[in-house]
Design a protein around this motif. Structure first.
Motif, PDB file in Angstrom:
ATOM      1  N   GLY A  21    -121.777  37.379  -5.905  1.00  0.00           N
ATOM      2  CA  GLY A  21    -122.051  36.639  -4.602  1.00  0.00           C
ATOM      3  C   GLY A  21    -123.313  36.958  -4.318  1.00  0.00           C
ATOM      4  N   ARG A  22    -123.662  35.588  -3.310  1.00  0.00           N
ATOM      5  CA  ARG A  22    -124.970  35.098  -2.979  1.00  0.00           C
ATOM      6  C   ARG A  22    -126.183  35.715  -2.633  1.00  0.00           C
ATOM      7  NH1 ARG A  22    -127.425  30.176  -0.703  1.00  0.00           N
ATOM      8  NH2 ARG A  22    -128.638  31.125   0.874  1.00  0.00           N
ATOM      9  N   HIS A  23    -126.281  37.425  -1.959  1.00  0.00           N
ATOM     10  CA  HIS A  23    -126.727  38.158  -1.560  1.00  0.00           C
ATOM     11  C   HIS A  23    -127.396  39.072  -2.641  1.00  0.00           C
ATOM     12  CE1 HIS A  23    -126.144  36.255   2.215  1.00  0.00           C
ATOM     13  NE2 HIS A  23    -127.080  36.565   2.339  1.00  0.00           N
ATOM     14  N   TYR A  24    -125.509  39.792  -3.608  1.00  0.00           N
ATOM     15  CA  TYR A  24    -126.097  40.465  -4.628  1.00  0.00           C
ATOM     16  C   TYR A  24    -126.672  40.127  -5.572  1.00  0.00           C
ATOM     17  CZ  TYR A  24    -124.379  42.871  -8.756  1.00  0.00           C
ATOM     18  OH  TYR A  24    -124.241  43.335  -9.695  1.00  0.00           O
ATOM     19  N   TRP A  25    -126.524  38.398  -5.945  1.00  0.00           N
ATOM     20  CA  TRP A  25    -127.360  38.177  -7.047  1.00  0.00           C
ATOM     21  C   TRP A  25    -129.099  37.544  -6.366  1.00  0.00           C
ATOM     22  CZ3 TRP A  25    -122.889  34.134  -7.493  1.00  0.00           C
ATOM     23  CH2 TRP A  25    -121.720  34.934  -8.126  1.00  0.00           C
TER      24      TRP A  25
END
Length: 436
Positions: A21-25
Protein backbone atom coordinates in the motif's frame (compact mmCIF):
# COMPACT_ATOMS: atom_id res chain seq x y z
CA UNK A 1 17.87 16.72 7.64
CA UNK A 2 14.47 15.23 8.51
CA UNK A 3 14.77 11.83 10.15
CA UNK A 4 11.69 11.00 12.22
CA UNK A 5 8.54 11.02 10.10
CA UNK A 6 5.11 10.25 11.49
CA UNK A 7 2.52 9.15 8.93
CA UNK A 8 -1.08 9.40 10.16
CA UNK A 9 -3.47 7.22 8.15
CA UNK A 10 -6.65 6.03 9.85
CA UNK A 11 -6.98 3.09 7.44
CA UNK A 12 -3.30 2.14 7.34
CA UNK A 13 -4.06 -1.00 9.39
CA UNK A 14 -4.77 -2.86 6.15
CA UNK A 15 -1.24 -2.01 5.01
CA UNK A 16 0.14 -3.70 8.13
CA UNK A 17 -1.81 -6.84 7.30
CA UNK A 18 -1.06 -6.80 3.55
CA UNK A 19 2.51 -5.48 3.82
CA UNK A 20 1.61 -3.32 0.84
CA UNK A 21 0.00 0.00 0.00
CA UNK A 22 0.89 3.65 -0.49
CA UNK A 23 2.26 4.52 2.94
CA UNK A 24 3.81 1.10 3.53
CA UNK A 25 5.84 1.49 0.33
CA UNK A 26 6.66 5.11 1.14
CA UNK A 27 7.90 4.02 4.57
CA UNK A 28 9.89 1.13 3.10
CA UNK A 29 11.70 3.42 0.67
CA UNK A 30 12.13 6.29 3.15
CA UNK A 31 14.01 3.88 5.42
CA UNK A 32 16.44 3.20 2.58
CA UNK A 33 17.15 6.94 2.54
CA UNK A 34 18.02 6.92 6.24
CA UNK A 35 14.71 8.30 7.52
CA UNK A 36 12.70 6.74 10.35
CA UNK A 37 9.02 6.59 9.37
CA UNK A 38 6.27 5.42 11.72
CA UNK A 39 2.69 4.72 10.60
CA UNK A 40 -0.17 5.59 12.99
CA UNK A 41 -3.47 3.87 12.18
CA UNK A 42 -6.67 2.58 13.76
CA UNK A 43 -6.85 -0.70 15.66
CA UNK A 44 -9.76 -1.73 13.41
CA UNK A 45 -9.45 -2.96 9.84
CA UNK A 46 -11.45 -1.05 7.22
CA UNK A 47 -14.29 -3.07 5.60
CA UNK A 48 -13.52 -6.03 7.83
CA UNK A 49 -14.53 -7.46 11.20
CA UNK A 50 -10.89 -7.93 12.17
CA UNK A 51 -9.00 -5.74 14.61
CA UNK A 52 -5.72 -5.46 16.50
CA UNK A 53 -6.19 -6.54 20.10
CA UNK A 54 -4.70 -3.86 22.34
CA UNK A 55 -6.58 -4.73 25.54
CA UNK A 56 -7.26 -1.90 27.96
CA UNK A 57 -4.47 0.31 26.63
CA UNK A 58 -4.89 3.32 24.36
CA UNK A 59 -2.59 1.88 21.71
CA UNK A 60 -0.21 -0.91 20.76
CA UNK A 61 2.87 -0.87 18.57
CA UNK A 62 4.31 -3.56 16.32
CA UNK A 63 6.87 -3.73 13.53
CA UNK A 64 6.59 -5.40 10.17
CA UNK A 65 9.76 -5.52 8.06
CA UNK A 66 11.30 -2.93 10.43
CA UNK A 67 8.46 -0.45 9.82
CA UNK A 68 6.84 0.61 13.14
CA UNK A 69 3.04 0.67 13.22
CA UNK A 70 1.16 2.35 16.08
CA UNK A 71 -2.43 1.11 16.44
CA UNK A 72 -4.71 3.72 18.01
CA UNK A 73 -7.66 2.23 19.90
CA UNK A 74 -10.92 2.60 17.95
CA UNK A 75 -14.35 0.94 18.33
CA UNK A 76 -15.76 -1.60 15.87
CA UNK A 77 -18.06 -0.40 13.10
CA UNK A 78 -20.06 -1.64 10.14
CA UNK A 79 -21.12 0.22 7.02
CA UNK A 80 -21.15 4.01 6.74
CA UNK A 81 -23.51 4.91 9.57
CA UNK A 82 -23.08 6.32 13.06
CA UNK A 83 -20.72 3.58 14.20
CA UNK A 84 -18.23 4.52 11.48
CA UNK A 85 -18.47 8.21 12.37
CA UNK A 86 -17.79 7.33 16.01
CA UNK A 87 -14.82 5.27 14.86
CA UNK A 88 -13.44 8.36 13.09
CA UNK A 89 -14.03 10.61 16.10
CA UNK A 90 -12.39 8.09 18.42
CA UNK A 91 -9.31 7.88 16.22
CA UNK A 92 -9.05 11.67 16.25
CA UNK A 93 -9.49 12.00 20.02
CA UNK A 94 -7.15 9.16 20.93
CA UNK A 95 -4.37 10.33 18.63
CA UNK A 96 -3.43 13.14 21.03
CA UNK A 97 -2.68 11.09 24.17
CA UNK A 98 -1.14 8.33 22.05
CA UNK A 99 1.18 10.85 20.36
CA UNK A 100 2.30 12.25 23.74
CA UNK A 101 2.97 8.82 25.21
CA UNK A 102 4.71 7.44 22.13
CA UNK A 103 6.91 10.55 21.80
CA UNK A 104 8.12 10.02 25.38
CA UNK A 105 9.14 6.48 24.44
CA UNK A 106 10.87 7.04 21.08
CA UNK A 107 11.18 10.81 20.63
CA UNK A 108 9.23 13.48 18.81
CA UNK A 109 8.87 13.53 15.02
CA UNK A 110 10.58 16.06 12.78
CA UNK A 111 7.61 16.25 10.41
CA UNK A 112 4.10 14.82 10.21
CA UNK A 113 2.40 13.54 7.07
CA UNK A 114 -1.32 13.52 7.90
CA UNK A 115 -3.39 11.70 5.29
CA UNK A 116 -7.13 11.79 4.70
CA UNK A 117 -9.65 10.07 3.70
CA UNK A 118 -11.61 11.91 6.40
CA UNK A 119 -10.50 15.41 7.49
CA UNK A 120 -10.27 14.72 11.24
CA UNK A 121 -6.90 13.03 10.73
CA UNK A 122 -5.62 16.18 9.02
CA UNK A 123 -6.82 18.38 11.89
CA UNK A 124 -5.18 16.11 14.46
CA UNK A 125 -1.91 16.15 12.52
CA UNK A 126 -1.85 19.94 12.32
CA UNK A 127 -2.64 20.37 16.03
CA UNK A 128 0.05 17.90 17.13
CA UNK A 129 2.58 19.48 14.79
CA UNK A 130 1.77 23.00 16.01
CA UNK A 131 2.27 21.99 19.63
CA UNK A 132 5.76 20.66 18.88
CA UNK A 133 6.69 23.43 16.42
CA UNK A 134 7.16 21.11 13.44
CA UNK A 135 5.66 21.16 9.92
CA UNK A 136 2.60 19.15 8.93
CA UNK A 137 2.03 18.07 5.35
CA UNK A 138 -1.65 17.36 4.71
CA UNK A 139 -2.19 14.66 2.11
CA UNK A 140 -5.54 14.81 0.30
CA UNK A 141 -6.58 11.42 -1.06
CA UNK A 142 -10.29 12.23 -1.21
CA UNK A 143 -12.11 15.54 -1.58
CA UNK A 144 -14.42 16.05 1.39
CA UNK A 145 -17.21 17.03 1.09
CA UNK A 146 -16.94 17.26 -2.72
CA UNK A 147 -16.95 13.45 -3.07
CA UNK A 148 -20.09 13.14 -0.94
CA UNK A 149 -21.80 15.83 -3.03
CA UNK A 150 -20.68 14.26 -6.33
CA UNK A 151 -22.18 10.89 -5.39
CA UNK A 152 -25.47 12.52 -4.39
CA UNK A 153 -25.31 11.76 -0.66
CA UNK A 154 -25.22 15.47 0.28
CA UNK A 155 -26.68 18.56 -1.36
CA UNK A 156 -24.06 21.15 -2.23
CA UNK A 157 -26.02 24.08 -0.81
CA UNK A 158 -27.12 22.36 2.40
CA UNK A 159 -26.03 23.80 5.74
CA UNK A 160 -23.93 20.71 6.50
CA UNK A 161 -22.17 20.88 3.14
CA UNK A 162 -21.38 24.56 3.60
CA UNK A 163 -19.90 23.88 7.03
CA UNK A 164 -17.78 21.04 5.64
CA UNK A 165 -16.53 23.22 2.76
CA UNK A 166 -15.53 25.91 5.24
CA UNK A 167 -13.68 23.32 7.29
CA UNK A 168 -11.93 22.05 4.19
CA UNK A 169 -10.83 25.58 3.27
CA UNK A 170 -9.52 26.12 6.82
CA UNK A 171 -7.43 22.94 6.61
CA UNK A 172 -5.96 23.95 3.25
CA UNK A 173 -5.13 27.38 4.64
CA UNK A 174 -3.46 26.15 7.83
CA UNK A 175 -1.50 23.22 6.40
CA UNK A 176 2.21 23.89 5.91
CA UNK A 177 2.03 21.99 2.61
CA UNK A 178 -0.76 20.31 0.69
CA UNK A 179 -0.17 17.05 -1.15
CA UNK A 180 -2.89 15.83 -3.52
CA UNK A 181 -2.95 12.35 -4.99
CA UNK A 182 -5.04 13.63 -7.90
CA UNK A 183 -3.17 15.90 -10.29
CA UNK A 184 -5.91 18.53 -10.44
CA UNK A 185 -5.66 19.57 -6.79
CA UNK A 186 -4.74 23.13 -7.74
CA UNK A 187 -7.64 23.21 -10.21
CA UNK A 188 -10.03 22.23 -7.44
CA UNK A 189 -8.83 25.05 -5.18
CA UNK A 190 -9.14 27.54 -8.04
CA UNK A 191 -12.63 26.29 -8.91
CA UNK A 192 -13.65 26.87 -5.29
CA UNK A 193 -12.24 30.41 -5.46
CA UNK A 194 -9.93 29.75 -2.50
CA UNK A 195 -6.59 30.70 -4.07
CA UNK A 196 -4.95 34.03 -3.28
CA UNK A 197 -5.27 35.20 -6.89
CA UNK A 198 -9.05 35.12 -6.43
CA UNK A 199 -8.94 36.75 -3.02
CA UNK A 200 -8.86 33.50 -1.07
CA UNK A 201 -6.42 32.48 1.69
CA UNK A 202 -4.54 29.61 -0.03
CA UNK A 203 -1.11 30.01 -1.61
CA UNK A 204 -0.93 27.65 -4.59
CA UNK A 205 2.85 27.45 -4.21
CA UNK A 206 2.37 25.10 -1.24
CA UNK A 207 0.20 22.72 -3.28
CA UNK A 208 1.94 19.56 -4.57
CA UNK A 209 1.00 16.33 -6.30
CA UNK A 210 2.20 12.75 -5.90
CA UNK A 211 -0.11 10.16 -7.41
CA UNK A 212 -0.54 6.58 -6.32
CA UNK A 213 1.67 4.03 -8.02
CA UNK A 214 3.02 0.52 -7.93
CA UNK A 215 5.93 -1.15 -6.21
CA UNK A 216 7.47 -2.88 -9.22
CA UNK A 217 9.80 -5.06 -7.16
CA UNK A 218 6.85 -6.43 -5.16
CA UNK A 219 4.74 -6.72 -8.30
CA UNK A 220 7.38 -8.83 -10.06
CA UNK A 221 7.91 -11.00 -6.98
CA UNK A 222 4.19 -11.69 -6.60
CA UNK A 223 3.85 -12.38 -10.31
CA UNK A 224 6.47 -15.12 -10.04
CA UNK A 225 5.67 -16.66 -6.66
CA UNK A 226 1.90 -16.16 -6.19
CA UNK A 227 0.46 -17.82 -9.26
CA UNK A 228 -3.10 -18.95 -10.00
CA UNK A 229 -4.03 -22.35 -11.44
CA UNK A 230 -6.75 -21.19 -13.83
CA UNK A 231 -7.29 -22.91 -17.17
CA UNK A 232 -9.11 -19.90 -18.61
CA UNK A 233 -6.36 -17.51 -17.59
CA UNK A 234 -3.67 -19.77 -19.02
CA UNK A 235 -5.49 -20.46 -22.27
CA UNK A 236 -3.23 -19.21 -25.06
CA UNK A 237 -5.89 -19.74 -27.73
CA UNK A 238 -8.16 -16.86 -26.69
CA UNK A 239 -7.77 -13.10 -26.33
CA UNK A 240 -8.23 -12.52 -22.58
CA UNK A 241 -9.82 -9.30 -21.30
CA UNK A 242 -9.42 -8.89 -17.52
CA UNK A 243 -11.19 -6.76 -14.92
CA UNK A 244 -10.06 -6.80 -11.29
CA UNK A 245 -11.98 -5.06 -8.52
CA UNK A 246 -15.28 -4.80 -6.71
CA UNK A 247 -18.55 -5.90 -8.28
CA UNK A 248 -20.99 -3.37 -6.92
CA UNK A 249 -23.48 -0.99 -8.49
CA UNK A 250 -20.95 1.86 -8.52
CA UNK A 251 -18.51 -0.28 -10.52
CA UNK A 252 -21.12 -0.94 -13.22
CA UNK A 253 -19.74 -4.37 -14.15
CA UNK A 254 -23.10 -4.89 -15.88
CA UNK A 255 -21.73 -2.82 -18.77
CA UNK A 256 -18.97 -5.41 -19.21
CA UNK A 257 -21.58 -8.18 -19.21
CA UNK A 258 -23.51 -6.33 -21.90
CA UNK A 259 -20.28 -5.91 -23.88
CA UNK A 260 -19.72 -9.68 -23.66
CA UNK A 261 -23.27 -10.24 -24.89
CA UNK A 262 -22.59 -7.97 -27.89
CA UNK A 263 -19.34 -9.83 -28.66
CA UNK A 264 -21.09 -13.20 -28.56
CA UNK A 265 -23.91 -11.94 -30.77
CA UNK A 266 -21.38 -10.58 -33.30
CA UNK A 267 -19.49 -13.86 -33.33
CA UNK A 268 -16.11 -13.40 -31.62
CA UNK A 269 -15.50 -16.76 -29.90
CA UNK A 270 -11.79 -16.00 -29.54
CA UNK A 271 -12.45 -13.23 -26.97
CA UNK A 272 -12.95 -14.11 -23.29
CA UNK A 273 -13.82 -11.67 -20.46
CA UNK A 274 -12.54 -12.69 -17.01
CA UNK A 275 -13.89 -10.85 -13.95
CA UNK A 276 -11.87 -11.14 -10.72
CA UNK A 277 -13.50 -9.75 -7.59
CA UNK A 278 -16.62 -9.94 -5.50
CA UNK A 279 -19.47 -7.71 -4.43
CA UNK A 280 -23.19 -7.30 -3.99
CA UNK A 281 -23.99 -7.43 -7.73
CA UNK A 282 -22.01 -10.57 -8.56
CA UNK A 283 -24.78 -13.14 -8.00
CA UNK A 284 -27.31 -11.15 -10.03
CA UNK A 285 -24.89 -10.72 -12.94
CA UNK A 286 -23.91 -14.39 -12.92
CA UNK A 287 -27.59 -15.34 -13.06
CA UNK A 288 -28.09 -12.98 -16.00
CA UNK A 289 -25.13 -14.55 -17.86
CA UNK A 290 -26.56 -18.03 -17.30
CA UNK A 291 -30.00 -16.93 -18.49
CA UNK A 292 -28.53 -15.36 -21.64
CA UNK A 293 -26.24 -18.38 -22.12
CA UNK A 294 -23.14 -16.23 -22.37
CA UNK A 295 -20.09 -18.40 -22.92
CA UNK A 296 -17.47 -15.65 -23.19
CA UNK A 297 -17.53 -14.15 -19.71
CA UNK A 298 -16.66 -15.80 -16.39
CA UNK A 299 -16.76 -14.53 -12.81
CA UNK A 300 -13.74 -15.84 -10.91
CA UNK A 301 -14.58 -14.51 -7.47
CA UNK A 302 -12.38 -12.97 -4.81
CA UNK A 303 -8.62 -13.43 -5.04
CA UNK A 304 -5.87 -12.30 -2.67
CA UNK A 305 -4.09 -9.09 -3.62
CA UNK A 306 -0.76 -10.84 -4.05
CA UNK A 307 -2.24 -12.91 -6.90
CA UNK A 308 -3.35 -9.89 -8.93
CA UNK A 309 0.08 -9.36 -10.59
CA UNK A 310 0.10 -12.89 -12.00
CA UNK A 311 -3.50 -12.58 -13.20
CA UNK A 312 -2.78 -9.30 -14.96
CA UNK A 313 0.41 -10.65 -16.50
CA UNK A 314 -1.67 -13.33 -18.23
CA UNK A 315 -4.22 -10.89 -19.65
CA UNK A 316 -4.11 -9.42 -23.14
CA UNK A 317 -6.19 -6.34 -22.34
CA UNK A 318 -7.34 -4.70 -19.08
CA UNK A 319 -10.62 -2.87 -18.48
CA UNK A 320 -10.89 0.34 -16.47
CA UNK A 321 -14.25 1.72 -15.38
CA UNK A 322 -15.30 4.73 -13.34
CA UNK A 323 -18.70 6.14 -12.57
CA UNK A 324 -19.35 9.41 -14.38
CA UNK A 325 -19.36 12.38 -12.00
CA UNK A 326 -17.82 15.81 -11.49
CA UNK A 327 -14.75 14.48 -9.65
CA UNK A 328 -13.16 12.99 -12.74
CA UNK A 329 -11.99 16.35 -14.09
CA UNK A 330 -9.44 16.60 -11.28
CA UNK A 331 -7.68 13.40 -12.30
CA UNK A 332 -7.49 9.80 -11.11
CA UNK A 333 -5.49 8.18 -8.32
CA UNK A 334 -6.77 4.63 -8.64
CA UNK A 335 -4.39 1.92 -7.44
CA UNK A 336 -5.72 -0.53 -10.00
CA UNK A 337 -4.62 1.65 -12.90
CA UNK A 338 -0.95 1.40 -11.94
CA UNK A 339 -1.18 -2.37 -11.53
CA UNK A 340 -2.63 -2.45 -15.04
CA UNK A 341 0.37 -0.46 -16.26
CA UNK A 342 2.77 -2.82 -14.49
CA UNK A 343 1.22 -5.79 -16.30
CA UNK A 344 2.73 -4.45 -19.51
CA UNK A 345 -0.60 -4.83 -21.33
CA UNK A 346 -2.89 -2.18 -22.84
CA UNK A 347 -5.84 -0.75 -20.91
CA UNK A 348 -9.21 0.43 -22.20
CA UNK A 349 -11.31 2.87 -20.19
CA UNK A 350 -14.86 4.17 -20.45
CA UNK A 351 -14.06 7.34 -18.51
CA UNK A 352 -11.78 10.19 -19.60
CA UNK A 353 -10.17 11.76 -16.55
CA UNK A 354 -8.56 15.14 -16.31
CA UNK A 355 -4.81 14.60 -16.76
CA UNK A 356 -5.67 11.18 -18.18
CA UNK A 357 -2.64 8.89 -17.83
CA UNK A 358 -3.77 6.29 -20.38
CA UNK A 359 -3.89 9.04 -22.98
CA UNK A 360 -0.69 10.68 -21.76
CA UNK A 361 1.33 7.50 -22.13
CA UNK A 362 -0.64 6.18 -25.12
CA UNK A 363 -0.86 2.79 -23.44
CA UNK A 364 -4.49 2.07 -24.27
CA UNK A 365 -7.70 3.63 -25.47
CA UNK A 366 -10.19 5.93 -23.72
CA UNK A 367 -13.76 6.67 -24.85
CA UNK A 368 -15.54 8.83 -22.32
CA UNK A 369 -18.85 7.43 -21.10
CA UNK A 370 -18.60 4.55 -23.58
CA UNK A 371 -21.64 2.29 -23.76
CA UNK A 372 -21.43 -1.50 -23.96
CA UNK A 373 -21.24 -1.50 -27.77
CA UNK A 374 -18.34 0.97 -27.84
CA UNK A 375 -16.58 -1.00 -25.10
CA UNK A 376 -16.96 -4.19 -27.15
CA UNK A 377 -15.70 -2.48 -30.31
CA UNK A 378 -12.59 -1.30 -28.43
CA UNK A 379 -11.98 -4.90 -27.37
CA UNK A 380 -12.38 -6.11 -30.96
CA UNK A 381 -9.99 -3.42 -32.14
CA UNK A 382 -7.21 -4.60 -29.82
CA UNK A 383 -7.88 -8.29 -30.42
CA UNK A 384 -7.33 -7.85 -34.16
CA UNK A 385 -4.46 -5.35 -33.90
CA UNK A 386 -1.19 -6.13 -35.73
CA UNK A 387 1.46 -7.43 -33.34
CA UNK A 388 3.86 -4.52 -33.95
CA UNK A 389 1.17 -1.93 -33.14
CA UNK A 390 0.02 -3.88 -30.09
CA UNK A 391 3.61 -4.04 -28.80
CA UNK A 392 3.86 -0.25 -28.81
CA UNK A 393 0.94 -0.03 -26.36
CA UNK A 394 2.58 -2.69 -24.18
CA UNK A 395 5.91 -0.87 -24.11
CA UNK A 396 4.19 2.41 -23.25
CA UNK A 397 2.43 0.72 -20.33
CA UNK A 398 5.78 -0.40 -18.94
CA UNK A 399 7.13 3.14 -19.24
CA UNK A 400 4.12 4.44 -17.27
CA UNK A 401 4.72 1.83 -14.57
CA UNK A 402 8.37 2.85 -14.26
CA UNK A 403 7.42 6.51 -13.88
CA UNK A 404 5.00 5.60 -11.08
CA UNK A 405 7.20 3.08 -9.29
CA UNK A 406 7.17 3.87 -5.56
CA UNK A 407 10.96 4.11 -5.57
CA UNK A 408 10.60 7.17 -7.78
CA UNK A 409 7.53 8.54 -6.01
CA UNK A 410 9.28 8.29 -2.64
CA UNK A 411 12.07 10.50 -3.99
CA UNK A 412 9.48 13.20 -4.60
CA UNK A 413 7.98 12.74 -1.14
CA UNK A 414 11.42 12.82 0.50
CA UNK A 415 12.13 16.19 -1.10
CA UNK A 416 8.76 17.47 0.10
CA UNK A 417 9.41 16.30 3.66
CA UNK A 418 12.97 17.59 3.76
CA UNK A 419 14.77 14.24 3.67
CA UNK A 420 18.23 14.55 2.12
CA UNK A 421 18.34 12.78 -1.26
CA UNK A 422 21.28 14.41 -3.04
CA UNK A 423 23.46 11.33 -2.64
CA UNK A 424 21.26 9.34 -4.99
CA UNK A 425 22.22 9.18 -8.70
CA UNK A 426 20.13 10.66 -11.43
CA UNK A 427 18.67 8.11 -13.82
CA UNK A 428 16.66 8.30 -17.01
CA UNK A 429 13.52 6.20 -17.03
CA UNK A 430 10.33 6.79 -18.91
CA UNK A 431 9.39 10.30 -19.94
CA UNK A 432 11.52 12.37 -17.57
CA UNK A 433 14.68 12.41 -15.49
CA UNK A 434 14.45 12.37 -11.72
CA UNK A 435 16.40 11.37 -8.67
CA UNK A 436 16.19 7.71 -7.86
Amino acid sequence: MTKNIWILNHYGTNMYRDQAGRHYWFAENLRKLGAKPTIFCASTFHNSNGKIDIGADKYASEQVNDIPFVFVKTPDYKGNGRSRIWNMVSFYRNLFPVARHYAKRVGKPDVILASSVHPLTLIAGMKIAKKWGIPCVCEIRDLWPESIVAYGALKKNSILARLLYQGEKWIYKKADKLLFTMEGGKDYIVDQGWNQEKGGPIDLNKVHHINNGVDLETFEYNKEFHTVDDEDLNNENVFKVVYTGSIRKANNVRKMVEAAEYLQFKGHPNIQLLIYGDGTERAELETYCQYRELQNIKFKGFVEKNKIPYILSRSDLNIMHFEQNSLKRYGASLNKLFEYFASGNPTISDCEFGYDLIQKYQCGMVIDNANAKLLAEMIIHFSSMPKAEYSVYCNNARVAAQDYDFTRLTGKLANLLGVETTDRPMVQTGSETEER
